[in-house]
Every structure is written in structure tokens, then in C-alpha cells.
Design a protein around this motif. Structure first.
Motif, PDB file in Angstrom:
ATOM      1  N   HIS A 453       0.904  -1.255  -0.156  1.00 40.75           N
ATOM      2  CA  HIS A 453      -0.008  -0.186  -0.060  1.00 40.75           C
ATOM      3  C   HIS A 453       0.847   1.228  -0.134  1.00 40.75           C
ATOM      4  N   THR A 455       0.259   5.456   1.114  1.00 41.96           N
ATOM      5  CA  THR A 455      -0.862   6.451   1.634  1.00 41.96           C
ATOM      6  C   THR A 455      -0.353   7.747   1.604  1.00 41.96           C
ATOM      7  N   VAL A 491      -5.139   9.157   0.921  1.00 41.41           N
ATOM      8  CA  VAL A 491      -5.679   8.637  -0.260  1.00 41.41           C
ATOM      9  C   VAL A 491      -4.643   7.308  -0.114  1.00 41.41           C
ATOM     10  N   THR A 492      -5.280   6.180  -0.228  1.00 38.95           N
ATOM     11  CA  THR A 492      -4.333   4.913  -0.011  1.00 38.95           C
ATOM     12  C   THR A 492      -4.668   4.134  -1.325  1.00 38.95           C
ATOM     13  N   ARG A 493      -3.568   3.595  -1.911  1.00 39.44           N
ATOM     14  CA  ARG A 493      -3.564   2.479  -3.028  1.00 39.44           C
ATOM     15  C   ARG A 493      -3.142   1.218  -2.537  1.00 39.44           C
ATOM     16  N   TYR A 505      -6.982  -1.644  -5.687  1.00 37.68           N
ATOM     17  CA  TYR A 505      -8.123  -0.361  -5.884  1.00 37.68           C
ATOM     18  C   TYR A 505      -7.615   0.895  -4.704  1.00 37.68           C
ATOM     19  N   SER A 506      -8.042   1.992  -4.888  1.00 37.81           N
ATOM     20  CA  SER A 506      -7.790   3.172  -4.151  1.00 37.81           C
ATOM     21  C   SER A 506      -9.061   3.650  -3.216  1.00 37.81           C
ATOM     22  N   GLU A 546     -14.314   5.058  -2.648  1.00 38.88           N
ATOM     23  CA  GLU A 546     -13.472   4.011  -3.252  1.00 38.88           C
ATOM     24  C   GLU A 546     -13.920   3.858  -4.850  1.00 38.88           C
ATOM     25  N   GLU A 570      -4.846   9.247  -9.510  1.00 40.07           N
ATOM     26  CA  GLU A 570      -3.782   9.657  -8.896  1.00 40.07           C
ATOM     27  C   GLU A 570      -2.553   9.658  -9.847  1.00 40.07           C
ATOM     28  N   LEU A 579      -4.250  14.028  -6.421  1.00 40.90           N
ATOM     29  CA  LEU A 579      -5.374  13.012  -6.525  1.00 40.90           C
ATOM     30  C   LEU A 579      -6.776  13.991  -7.299  1.00 40.90           C
TER      31      LEU A 579
END
Length: 690
Positions: A453, A455, A491-493, A505-506, A546, A570, A579
Motif C-alpha cells: 500500500h 498512503t 488517499v490509499t492505493r 483499488y484506491s 473507493e 492519482e 489526486l
């Protein structure tokens, strides 16, 4: 802002009738105009002889005024810098520097000339500029009778005006109160009266015998004995001194209960002859024609059943008349107006009015009557008065009063009311066990695997009162004892997820820090490892966007996470991250980080992450519970980290039907998030699993 569950699109404006064009009536007119309604004000006077007096604008009212575009300092207001008390012999009892309060309360405590204040509100209410349709101001329009159910009001000239909502802002001698609350006692004497007048500061400063009274700018002075009190404070940018000289009423016996009847200088000096010579000299500088006598009236609590009847409500002094001992009458009237504006957003139906007025009582009655009682007990004791003379902790009162945001508070009440009474509490339903990160197609536990991940985040300082209004239950609160709170947009991928076949997914989320519940942990929390705790405390996530349907469905159903769909594009280039969050091709938020540089080892040493809390909804019971959710994908032993030199969050400027058309399923969420004010960015950067 339109609270969750309301529409900013279809629905005609309400026709609102307001009886009274004082501070409360004009405040209500502005907030309701800004909500999109048609407002008509009926004022009995001609606004031709406004009284020269000053008024407090404490933090709780100040923020509301700034929300509607009234900036007090632009209209001559000055800061309250010192509060001092003096004994009858002139000796100083205390002097408190209150300037540091600006670090505790979100908005300033200011002092303003009442005429300047009133003129500013009148201009905002009726100007062709600004949000909404200008309010129609009808002068020399005295109300003779009303029909609280219609509702309608009939003027003394025989004309009748009908609307959808009638607001009585007609003061302590309210005519409409007799129709809303028949049989309730009329206001009665408090046992004291007050002289009111002003003296130019230059005149005081030029006399060596009185110059010490104006040594400090922004000083509110109280000269007290057991049965009388002189309160002095400046206004008009410290150029005028306002005086309120209170005394036992039997010494002047005001002939009427009006607040601007003339009084003589001789009578004034006689009432305060026991005060020192310098005070006598100061009082003698009052211009004889400027001295007014005001009989101070007290009004017992009406009872919450007597604030509203039919489609008519009381506000301001008509509902809760205030004595002047805390300077709160005007502020509470502004709060009433703000609450009404929040509870009647555009799209409110006529059939909703009775229930919304009950929410008005819920949002305002306890608070207004509490402050009314505190003010009453803060009075000095008189022979005819039945209250006063009781010691009260002023700081306790100050925190209760000044940390309140009546608009946000009422918005939260409406938001929860709409959620509890919705036709459906929607969560996705599936056929049999839902495949998810936690279970396979047969409902058996699934191993999580080794995902990765990244973030990106922006942590910031903002107003506690607004974030509190976003909490979905009154059982939840932010554990902060001041008016500020902190929150973080992340914002996390996620990548290499086994349950998605190695894909990812993000998600884009808001984390409100230091949220706690006041009741024992729910069963859902116990299922996530909190079974031994009686209280949950952590970072509350009111919404998570999401860009993939599968985790949205499973996260909402299994964990109670408030997930919704959005496109999340992103872009990472060199030392920047951007983002773009949107829906169906239209962007609603842009988050930008610039100047990303690797963090040092000392910068990456952080405390253990607090639990992540969510409000899990039970669709069948239309209820919710606070749960703590563990996200294994974000738990890694080693992380790389970068710090940003600057961060920016930008929201769409679309309004009304354009906003609802662009984001038909997200409009309430977008409105709620963009109204969060980023007062100060505390930290920003990026973290990634090694």
C-alpha cells in the motif's frame, strides 16, 4: 451547507414571515434567505431613531456572523482585550488579559456599536448582492393578530399576510407570544433599572482626572457594589465608551418599560454618589440628551411546549428575554436565527414545518434557557429582585457559551433526524455469503495474503463544532476541551490483493481524530478485538470513497464502513502527488502535495496508530453502533516515508441544481466535506509499505 439527506434541487422556496426587524429577526432573515427562501420582515418602527448603545459579539455569535458575510471589525467592532473589576472605592479587584482566549475559542470576542451592528445586518438581509433573494423589509408594520396555523399575520392597518412559516422576533413585549403561548406570565420587573449612554474616548483621555479609565484599549470594566454596578467598555474601534449603569429600580422608577426613555444627569449622579470622585467626574461627562433609562425586565422560562404552535415559533427575547448581566441577549438571538436557517434548507416541504419546529426546540431550548438562568443569577441582589447575588464560575460559562456553533449543532440534529426517519437505510444486499477480504464464497475465513500500500495524507486543524455536527449520533463526541479539533484526509492505493486476484483499488477518506463514545462498546466492536473495552476512542471515518464496487459492498456490509463510489485518479511525478476525485467525469475534489522529500529516521518514529472507528448501520432496525475496524492491509512492519513542503485541498464550486446534477448521489457528502475549513495544515506527506 445542506445537511445529509436534504436536496438542494427541486422544491419551492418557503415563504417566511418574520415579525420584528431587530438583531434576531434580521439574523433569521439572512440565514433563511441564504437557504433559498422568500423572506418578508414586518417591523413596527421606521428605523429612524436607532438607540446609541453597544453590544457584545462573543465567539459563538461571531462565527455565525462571519458565516453570513458580516465581519464585525469592518463595521467598527474592537476586540475585548481585558476584563477588570473594581470595588466601590476604586480599588482594582482583578484585571484579566483575555487576548489569549483567541487560542481557545475559534472566533474573537468583540464589542460593537448597536447601530453599526443593526445597519450591517439590515444591509446583508436586503441587499441585492449575496446569496439568495433579498428579504423584503416592511417598516411601520405593527402586528395586531396572527393565525398560528395558517400561518398569517394581520397588521394594525387591516392587511393580512400569509406564508408557510411565521417567526416571532418581536422582542420582550411580543404580541405574537400571546397567540403561541396563551396564558403564560408576562415579563416582570427584575428589581433593577439601568442608565445607558456613551462618552467619546478622546474626551475622557484629555482630562487628567479620568484618563486612567482608558489606559488600556478594549478593556471591559465593572465597578461594583452589592446593589449596583457600572459596566464600561469601548466600541467603534475604541473611540466611544459605552456605559450601562445598573441600580435598584425604586431609585428612578422608570415610567415605562421601554429601553430608551430619557433620564436626567442629576438622577444618574445621585444613584452613584457613593462612587469615588473620578467616577463622578467621568459620569458627569455624559451629554444630558444622550442619557436613557431602561427598566430591566425578567421573564421566567416559558416551557419548551410554549415556543412553538402550529407553523409559528418564538425566537430571541420573545422566547427567552435576557437581562444584560452577561451581554448574551443579542448573541442568543443570532444563534436562534442560525438554527432556523440550518433546520429549513431549500427543499423543506410545508408538511415538514411542524417537525422541523420541534427540532428547533431541541436545538435551542435547553441552551438558551441555561444561559438565561446563568445571566439571571449573575445579577446583583436588589430589594425587589428575586434573583442574583450567587457566585458563578465565569470560565465554566465561557467554555459552554463560546465553544458552541448553533448552525452546526442544528445541522447535526437535522441530519440525524433525516437519517432516523428515512424510508430506507440503504446497504447492499447479496445472494448468500459475499466474497470479501475476510471470507470465501462459502463463508469460511480467508487468509489475507501480503498486499502492498501507499498512503498520501494531509493532517489539519479545524473547528471542533463543525466536525461534531458530522458525527452520526449524539452518543459520540470529540475528546477536545477547546474549540479546535484535528482531522486527516488520506488517499490509499492497495495492490496485490489475493481476494481480487492480485489486483488493487484506491480509497479516499476523512479521519476525525479523538472521537469517543459515551456508552459501552457495541457487539460489532467486540468482534473486531475490542471486547474488553467499555469505551471506544480513535479516528472516526464518516465517509470513504473507493473506486471499485467490490470492496464498497463488502466493507459496508461486513464492517459497517461508510463507503461510496468515486473515480480516484492519482498522479505521482517526481516530488509531487495529485489526486482528482470525481464522479462520472466531473471532479469534486483535488488534493495536491508538493515538495515531497524522504523523511529522516527521527521523522518516521511515530506513536502507535489509534483504532479506526466507523458507524455501522443496521438497516432493519434503522439504528447504528460504533465499531472499531482492523485493516490488515495497512499494517506493515517497515515503511518508507516522504514529507511534503506544501499541501492543498480544493473542492468544486458548483452550487444548487448544478451541484446536484453533477453529483446526484454524492451531493450531500460533497457539501458536507467542502464546508470543513482547513484552518492550518499540521502535517502532510506519503507513506508506503517496503
Amino acid at each position: 451547507m445542506a445537511p445529509n439527506g436534504t436536496s438542494t434541487g427541486e422544491g419551492r422556496p418557503l415563504k417566511v414571515l418574520i415579525a420584528g426587524g431587530g438583531i434576531g429577526g434580521l439574523s433569521a432573515a439572512i440565514f433563511l434567505r441564504r437557504a433559498g427562501h422568500e423572506v418578508h420582515i414586518f417591523e413596527s418602527s421606521k428605523f429612524g431613531s436607532e438607540t446609541g448603545a453597544a453590544i457584545h459579539i462573543p465567539s459563538n455569535a461571531n462565527g455565525l456572523l462571519r458565516k453570513i458575510g458580516m465581519i464585525p471589525e469592518d463595521h467598527g467592532a474592537n476586540m475585548t482585550e481585558y476584563v477588570s473589576e473594581y470595588a466601590v472605592n476604586g480599588a482594582q479587584v482583578f484585571c484579566k488579559d483575555v487576548r489569549p482566549l483567541s487560542a481557545i475559542f475559534p472566533y474573537p470576542w468583540q464589542l460593537i456599536h448597536r447601530v453599526d451592528f443593526h445597519n450591517a445586518l439590515k444591509e446583508i438581509a436586503t441587499s441585492s448582492e449575496g446569496k439568495g433573494t433579498p428579504a423584503v423589509l416592511n417598516l411601520r408594520s405593527r402586528v395586531e393578530s396572527v393565525d398560528v396555523e395558517a400561518p398569517s399575520l394581520t397588521l394594525t392597518d387591516g392587511t393580512t399576510h400569509t406564508g408557510d412559516l411565521l417567526i416571532a422576533a418581536d422582542g420582550v413585549h411580543s404580541k405574537i407570544r400571546d397567540f403561541v403561548a396563551p396564558g403564560t406570565p408576562a415579563p416582570a420587573s427584575s428589581g433593577s433599572s439601568a442608565f445607558r449612554f456613551m462618552i467619546p474616548v478622546d474626551e475622557v483621555r484629555s482630562d487628567p482626572r479620568t484618563a486612567h479609565f482608558v489606559e488600556k484599549t478594549g478593556e471591559m470594566r465593572m465597578h461594583c457594589t452589592t446593589d449596583r454596578r457600572i459596566v464600561i467598555y469601548p466600541c467603534r474601534k475604541n473611540t466611544l465608551l459605552n456605559f450601562v449603569a445598573m441600580h435598584p429600580e425604586e431609585e428612578t422608577e422608570a415610567s415605562t418599560e421601554e429601553w430608551n426613555q430619557a433620564a436626567s444627569k442629576e438622577t444618574l449622579l445621585s444613584c452613584f454618589k457613593a462612587f469615588p470622585e473620578d467616577m463622578q467626574i467621568l459620569l458627569s461627562k455624559a451629554s444630558p440628551e444622550s442619557i436613557k433609562l431602561w427598566k430591566l425586565l425578567d421573564h421566567d422560562e416559558l416551557g419548551r411546549e410554549n415556543w412553538v404552535r402550529g407553523k409559528t415559533c418564538l425566537m430571541g427575547d420573545a422566547a427567552h428575554a435576557f437581562l444584560p448581566h452577561q451581554g448574551q441577549g443579542g448573541a442568543q438571538a443570532v444563534e436562534d436565527g442560525a438554527a432556523l436557517g440550518a433546520l429549513f434548507p431549500l427543499g423543506t416541504q410545508v408538511s415538514d414545518i411542524p417537525s422541523r419546529l420541534q427540532l428547533y426546540i431541541q436545538s435551542r431550548y435547553d441552551r438558551a434557557t441555561m444561559i438565561q438562568e446563568y445571566t439571571r443569577q449573575s445579577a446583583f441582589k436588589t430589594a425587589r429582585g428575586k434573583h442574583g447575588g450567587k457566585p458563578i464560575d465565569p470560565m465554566k460559562f465561557g467554555n459552554t457559551n463560546m465553544n458552541h456553533d448553533a448552525y452546526a449543532h442544528a445541522s447535526g440534529i437535522l441530519r440525524r433526524h433525516l437519517a432516523q426517519n428515512a424510508l430506507f437505510t440503504r446497504m447492499p444486499a447479496a445472494f448468500g455469503p459475499t466474497l470479501s477480504p475476510r471470507q470465501d464464497r462459502f463463508g469460511k475465513p480467508r487468509a489475507f495474503g501480503t498486499p502492498s500500500h501507499t498512503t498520501s495524507y494531509v493532517k489539519f486543524k479545524t473547528y471542533k463544532s463543525y466536525l461534531s455536527a458530522l458525527l452520526p449520533s449524539e452518543e459520540l463526541s470529540i475528546a477536545s476541551h477547546i474549540g479546535w479539533a484535528t482531522a486527516t484526509f488520506t488517499v490509499t492505493r492497495l495492490e496485490n490483493l489475493d481476494w481480487l486476484g492480485g489486483r488493487g483499488y484506491s480509497f479516499f477518506a476523512l479521519h476525525i481524530h479523538d472521537v469517543t463514545n459515551s456508552k459501552p462498546a457495541a457487539d460489532g466492536a467486540a468482534a473486531n478485538g475490542d471486547n474488553s473495552e467499555s469505551e471506544l476512542k480513535g479516528d472516526f471515518v464518516p465517509v470513504m470513497f473507493e473506486n471499485l464496487a467490490d470492496p464498497i459492498i463488502t466493507g459496508r456490509e461486513e464492517l459497517g464502513v461508510a463507503k461510496v463510489y468515486a473515480t480516484l485518479d492519482e498522479t505521482t511525478t517526481g516530488s509531487s502527488f495529485v489526486l482528482s476525485a470525481g464522479w462520472q467525469g466531473t471532479e469534486f475534489c483535488k488534493l495536491t502535495l508538493e515538495g515531497l522529500t524522504p523523511a529522516s529516521s527521527s521523522e518516521t518514529a511515530t506513536a502507535e496508530e489509534p483504532p479506526t472507528l466507523h458507524w455501522k448501520v443496521n438497516p432493519k432496525a434503522n439504528t447504528g453502533e460504533l465499531v472499531s475496524v482492523d485493516l490488515p492491509a495497512l499494517k506493515t512492519e517497515a515503511q518508507k516515508e516522504w514529507k511534503a513542503s506544501s499541501a492543498k485541498i480544493e473542492w468544486t464550486d458548483l452550487e444548487g441544481k448544478e451541484l446536484e446534477s453533477a453529483f446526484p448521489t454524492l451531493v450531500n457528502i460533497v457539501e458536507g466535506l467542502r464546508d470543513i475549513k482547513v484552518v492550518e495544515v499540521l502535517e502532510s506527506g506519503m507513506k508506503a509499505s517496503s
